[in-house]
Design an enzyme around this catalytic site. Structure first.
Site, PDB file in Angstrom:
ATOM      1  N   LYS A  56       0.797  -1.242   0.000  1.00  0.00           N
ATOM      2  CA  LYS A  56       0.000   0.000   0.000  1.00  0.00           C
ATOM      3  C   LYS A  56       0.825   1.286   0.000  1.00  0.00           C
ATOM      4  CE  LYS A  56      -3.345  -1.189  -0.578  1.00  0.00           C
ATOM      5  NZ  LYS A  56      -3.670  -1.951  -1.818  1.00  0.00           N
ATOM      6  N   HIS A  67       7.116  -7.305  -2.597  1.00  0.00           N
ATOM      7  CA  HIS A  67       7.071  -6.758  -1.234  1.00  0.00           C
ATOM      8  C   HIS A  67       8.152  -7.406  -0.361  1.00  0.00           C
ATOM      9  CE1 HIS A  67       3.410  -4.649  -2.001  1.00  0.00           C
ATOM     10  NE2 HIS A  67       2.593  -5.663  -1.931  1.00  0.00           N
ATOM     11  N   SER A  99      -4.845   2.690   4.218  1.00  0.00           N
ATOM     12  CA  SER A  99      -5.053   2.081   2.906  1.00  0.00           C
ATOM     13  C   SER A  99      -5.133   0.559   3.036  1.00  0.00           C
ATOM     14  CB  SER A  99      -3.887   2.483   1.985  1.00  0.00           C
ATOM     15  OG  SER A  99      -4.023   1.898   0.718  1.00  0.00           O
TER      16      SER A  99
HETATM   17  S1  PPS Z   1      -0.459  -3.009  -3.187  1.00  0.00           S
HETATM   18  O1  PPS Z   1      -1.691  -3.800  -2.907  1.00  0.00           O
HETATM   19  O2  PPS Z   1       0.534  -3.181  -2.135  1.00  0.00           O
HETATM   20  O3  PPS Z   1       0.077  -3.276  -4.515  1.00  0.00           O
HETATM   21  O4  PPS Z   1      -0.966  -1.484  -3.119  1.00  0.00           O
HETATM   22  P1  PPS Z   1      -0.152  -0.228  -3.666  1.00  0.00           P
HETATM   23  O5  PPS Z   1      -0.321  -0.143  -5.132  1.00  0.00           O
HETATM   24  O6  PPS Z   1       1.224  -0.259  -3.125  1.00  0.00           O
HETATM   25  O7  PPS Z   1      -0.888   0.981  -2.951  1.00  0.00           O
HETATM   26  C1  PPS Z   1      -2.231   1.328  -3.247  1.00  0.00           C
HETATM   27  C2  PPS Z   1      -2.405   2.790  -2.871  1.00  0.00           C
HETATM   28  O8  PPS Z   1      -1.796   3.615  -3.888  1.00  0.00           O
HETATM   29  C3  PPS Z   1      -2.765   4.534  -4.368  1.00  0.00           C
HETATM   30  N1  PPS Z   1      -2.519   4.937  -5.769  1.00  0.00           N
HETATM   31  C4  PPS Z   1      -2.311   6.219  -6.134  1.00  0.00           C
HETATM   32  N2  PPS Z   1      -2.223   7.350  -5.410  1.00  0.00           N
HETATM   33  C5  PPS Z   1      -2.023   8.511  -6.093  1.00  0.00           C
HETATM   34  N3  PPS Z   1      -1.921   8.589  -7.438  1.00  0.00           N
HETATM   35  C6  PPS Z   1      -2.011   7.474  -8.201  1.00  0.00           C
HETATM   36  N4  PPS Z   1      -1.915   7.575  -9.526  1.00  0.00           N
HETATM   37  C7  PPS Z   1      -2.198   6.211  -7.550  1.00  0.00           C
HETATM   38  N5  PPS Z   1      -2.330   4.926  -7.967  1.00  0.00           N
HETATM   39  C8  PPS Z   1      -2.526   4.172  -6.862  1.00  0.00           C
HETATM   40  C9  PPS Z   1      -4.076   3.763  -4.207  1.00  0.00           C
HETATM   41  O9  PPS Z   1      -5.185   4.602  -4.340  1.00  0.00           O
HETATM   42  C10 PPS Z   1      -3.877   3.182  -2.808  1.00  0.00           C
HETATM   43  O10 PPS Z   1      -3.940   4.180  -1.787  1.00  0.00           O
HETATM   44  P2  PPS Z   1      -5.290   4.593  -1.017  1.00  0.00           P
HETATM   45  O11 PPS Z   1      -4.842   5.508   0.093  1.00  0.00           O
HETATM   46  O12 PPS Z   1      -5.921   3.348  -0.502  1.00  0.00           O
HETATM   47  O13 PPS Z   1      -6.140   5.318  -2.024  1.00  0.00           O
END
Ligand code: PPS
Length: 292
Positions: A46, A101, A131
């Site tokens: 996340k 990860h 998240s």
């Molecule tokens: S995972 O399951 O570990 O692969 O998740 P991960 O991709 O690391 O994290 C997901 C969070 O990243 C946010 N996200 C973004 N934030 C801003 N801009 C963009 N373009 C973007 N793409 C993905 C996603 O919304 C998750 O955060 P939260 O706070 O839940 O919205």
């Protein structure tokens, strides 16, 4: 309330999701054959994995950038440790990009010989926690914990896939010299996406024109990724429940933790993490209005 053993297991001191990986497979990764052109995107869950995957795909693949290729990021850039589609990783064209990860000490040995490139993305732990809590409600492979406080205590104790957030981040930062590595933060990407894209281009040795950089930045914003089926993870493999309530791209901002955590909960996270975080060479920001 302890986590259910059906959902997690520990191997070599690290917490994994039960149904996606075996100890034998984890051990086999030690000798995973890497290519010098490989890129490994490493995160604690996340922290911005899918976002950075999309940026990498847009930078590396012209067909992604100009819309002529319709390949989902998750197919093009698979998880190193969760080979859910049983892909033959040796058959992937170069440059391969893997998301992982894993902690630094469980990654392929040759990565620690500075072969290939590593991009490590960190995010402030309160937003990671929130998240993660929401994500656990929409994915089959995580135990649903209705009570945020219980989830928070598990997170702080490392009883979630990824183990302890601080151990993960500290491990990678303190072993930086063993890897060919670029460190980024979710917050710097959010505050200045263009600069982060340029840093990644530079690290990969890719020269994009001004117009191409603009196109990467435009397509990597939260709003545009949400609309892009190649990048939004809305149609996920069977591990997801197809839950209508939650979206992988949920809020995508800095400071959403304030909408769910009480003052006491925020202080509890501070008590466990903040002092030790001071040793990390990262400037954390906790609110979208904070300056970098
Ligand atoms: S995972 O399951 O570990 O692969 O998740 P991960 O991709 O690391 O994290 C997901 C969070 O990243 C946010 N996200 C973004 N934030 C801003 N801009 C963009 N373009 C973007 N793409 C993905 C996603 O919304 C998750 O955060 P939260 O706070 O839940 O919205």
């Amino acid at each position: 309330m302890e986590p259910s053993k059906d959902y997690i297991f520990y191997h070599k001191g690290f917490c994994f999701p039960e149904n996606l990986i075996t100890p034998e497979y984890i051990d086999s990764l030690e000798t995973f054959e890497i290519r010098d052109s490989d890129v490994f995107l490493v995160t604690f869950p996340k922290s911005g994995t899918v976002w950075t995957q999309n940026i990498l795909s847009l930078i590396i693949h012209e067909g992604h950038r100009n819309g002529t290729e319709n390949i989902k990021n998750m197919d093009r850039m698979p998880w190193l440790e969760f080979n859910i589609k049983n892909l033959d990783y040796t058959a992937l064209p170069s440059p391969r990009v893997f998301a992982t990860h894993l902690p630094y000490y469980l990654t392929p040995r040759d990565l620690r010989n500075k072969r290939a490139r590593v991009i490590y993305v960190t995010r402030n732990p309160k937003d990671v926690l929130v998240s993660y809590f929401h994500f656990s409600k929409i994915i089959d492979t995580l135990e649903k914990v209705p009570d945020f406080n219980i989830f928070m205590e598990r997170f702080l104790a490392g009883k979630v896939p990824g183990s302890k957030w601080l151990d993960h981040v500290t491990g990678w930062y303190s072993h930086a010299e063993d890897f060919n590595i670029l460190f980024l933060t979710y917050e710097e990407m959010k505050k200045d996406l263009r600069s982060a894209v340029l840093k990644i281009c530079d690290f990969l040795g890719r020269k994009l024109s001004e117009k191409e950089v603009e196109s990467v930045v435009r397509q990597a914003t939260f709003e545009n990724m949400k609309k892009d089926p190649r990048a939004n993870y809305e149609k996920l493999p069977e591990v997801f429940e197809g839950n209508e309530e939650g979206h992988f791209l949920r809020k995508g901002t800095i400071g959403d933790w304030k909408n769910i955590m009480t003052v006491a909960q925020s202080e509890r996270v501070d008590e466990v993490l903040k002092k030790k975080m001071e040793n990390l060479p990262i400037k954390f920001i906790w609110d979208i209005n904070d300056q970098m």
